[in-house]
Design a protein around this motif. Structure first.
Motif, PDB file in Angstrom:
ATOM      1  N   LYS A  58      -1.175  14.020  -9.845  1.00 18.43           N
ATOM      2  CA  LYS A  58      -2.195  13.186  -9.230  1.00 18.43           C
ATOM      3  C   LYS A  58      -1.592  12.167  -8.266  1.00 18.43           C
ATOM      4  O   LYS A  58      -2.249  11.737  -7.307  1.00 18.43           O
ATOM      5  N   THR A 114      -1.129  12.790  -3.259  1.00 16.85           N
ATOM      6  CA  THR A 114      -2.519  13.010  -2.850  1.00 16.85           C
ATOM      7  C   THR A 114      -2.604  13.517  -1.417  1.00 16.85           C
ATOM      8  O   THR A 114      -1.660  13.350  -0.634  1.00 16.85           O
ATOM      9  N   GLY A 135      -7.882   4.193 -12.470  1.00 14.29           N
ATOM     10  CA  GLY A 135      -9.126   4.549 -11.801  1.00 14.29           C
ATOM     11  C   GLY A 135      -9.182   4.149 -10.350  1.00 14.29           C
ATOM     12  O   GLY A 135      -9.942   4.736  -9.568  1.00 14.29           O
ATOM     13  N   ASP A 164      -8.756   7.017  -7.836  1.00 11.88           N
ATOM     14  CA  ASP A 164      -9.944   7.852  -7.650  1.00 11.88           C
ATOM     15  C   ASP A 164     -10.901   7.202  -6.659  1.00 11.88           C
ATOM     16  O   ASP A 164     -11.468   7.871  -5.790  1.00 11.88           O
ATOM     17  N   ALA A 175     -11.972   8.664  -2.995  1.00  6.81           N
ATOM     18  CA  ALA A 175     -13.384   8.900  -2.694  1.00  6.81           C
ATOM     19  C   ALA A 175     -13.763   8.271  -1.362  1.00  6.81           C
ATOM     20  O   ALA A 175     -14.452   8.883  -0.537  1.00  6.81           O
ATOM     21  N   GLY A 200     -12.585  13.383  -2.697  1.00  5.48           N
ATOM     22  CA  GLY A 200     -13.001  13.553  -4.072  1.00  5.48           C
ATOM     23  C   GLY A 200     -14.075  12.588  -4.481  1.00  5.48           C
ATOM     24  O   GLY A 200     -14.398  11.637  -3.752  1.00  5.48           O
ATOM     25  N   ALA A 213     -14.744   9.007  -9.152  1.00  8.13           N
ATOM     26  CA  ALA A 213     -14.622   9.112 -10.593  1.00  8.13           C
ATOM     27  C   ALA A 213     -13.791   7.961 -11.109  1.00  8.13           C
ATOM     28  O   ALA A 213     -12.612   8.084 -11.385  1.00  8.13           O
TER      29      ALA A 213
END
Length: 253
Positions: A33, A36, A232, A235, A239, A244, A247
């Motif tokens: 992760k 990216t 988090g 994420d 976004a 993505g 989330a």
């Protein structure tokens, strides 16, 4: 504006997982992760037992491997923390996030010196590795205590001042960040700042970046001087940048 903050924040993230259930599989997922489509994070931060795995997985990416010691309570004797540091460095850790014995700061009556001696031993053990000192500002709570803890950490050789373990109810706050950034500015040598504990969206990240710009100057923020300890947040950043869903979780803390 939000996209600009997200772009700026991405390379400052210490992608973190410090869960009781972490294992080899979750560590592999965390490392994957960290790389990216929009760019790489600054570091991954995980339990000491997964340092060697992360070091191997991230070879060639430029992503640094960080781990925690004296975590989360800050109550271990210095000799045990020094041993934790030595083992982590032997496994390939490049950054050590140390919980200072903040309880000593709260007690007073020589507590500052005890905390200073503890951190001095840790500094010697870290050698050239980056030493981030976690003040646990949410537990210290009072501005005067946070200021004292920051001063002790800087004097003991901290490379970064970090707000929180994320394991107490109060994590990072703008008020604590301001005190710590002012201590960084006044240090007389390069001392960075790491905001951690409860930072999960780009807007909140932007508040801390704005504080750093205000206090330390618009050219000060870089991965060498500023980090977000979060899970988090990545994420949310991706976004905003079109990579993505939003989330947002609290998995890392």
């Amino acid at each position: 504006m939000v996209a600009a903050i997200a772009t700026r924040a991405l390379p400052l993230v210490d992608l973190t997982s410090l869960n009781d259930a972490d294992d080899v599989a979750s560590t592999a997922a965390l490392c994957a992760k960290a790389v990216t489509p929009a760019g790489n994070v600054a570091a991954v931060c995980l339990w000491p037992e997964f340092v060697a795995q992360a070091k191997h997985a991230l070879m060639g990416t430029g992503i640094r491997v960080a781990t925690v010691v004296n975590f989360p309570g800050g109550s271990l004797p210095a000799e045990k923390v020094v041993d934790q540091i030595a083992r982590a460095l032997a496994d390939g850790a490049e950054e050590i996030d140390i919980v200072m014995p903040y309880g000593a700061i709260m007690v007073g009556q020589g507590g500052d010196q005890r905390a200073a001696d503890h951190l001095a031993a840790c500094r010697a053990a870290c050698g050239a590795a980056t030493m981030k000192v976690i003040l646990e500002s949410g537990s210290l709570a009072k501005p005067a205590l946070i200021e004292r803890a920051a001063r002790v950490a800087v004097d003991a050789g901290a490379d970064f001042l970090k707000t929180s373990t994320g394991k107490v109810p109060a994590g990072a706050t703008p008020g604590a960040a301001r005190i710590m950034l002012e201590a960084s500015r006044a240090a007389g040598r390069p001392v960075g700042f790491k905001a951690s504990g409860g930072i999960r969206d780009v807007e909140t990240a932007g508040q801390y970046l704005a504080l750093a710009d205000e206090i330390c100057g618009p050219g000060w923020v870089s991965p060498a001087r500023f980090r977000f300890g979060a899970s988090g947040l990545l994420d949310a950043i991706l976004a905003v940048l079109g990579h993505g869903p939003a989330a947002v979780t609290s998995a890392g803390y």
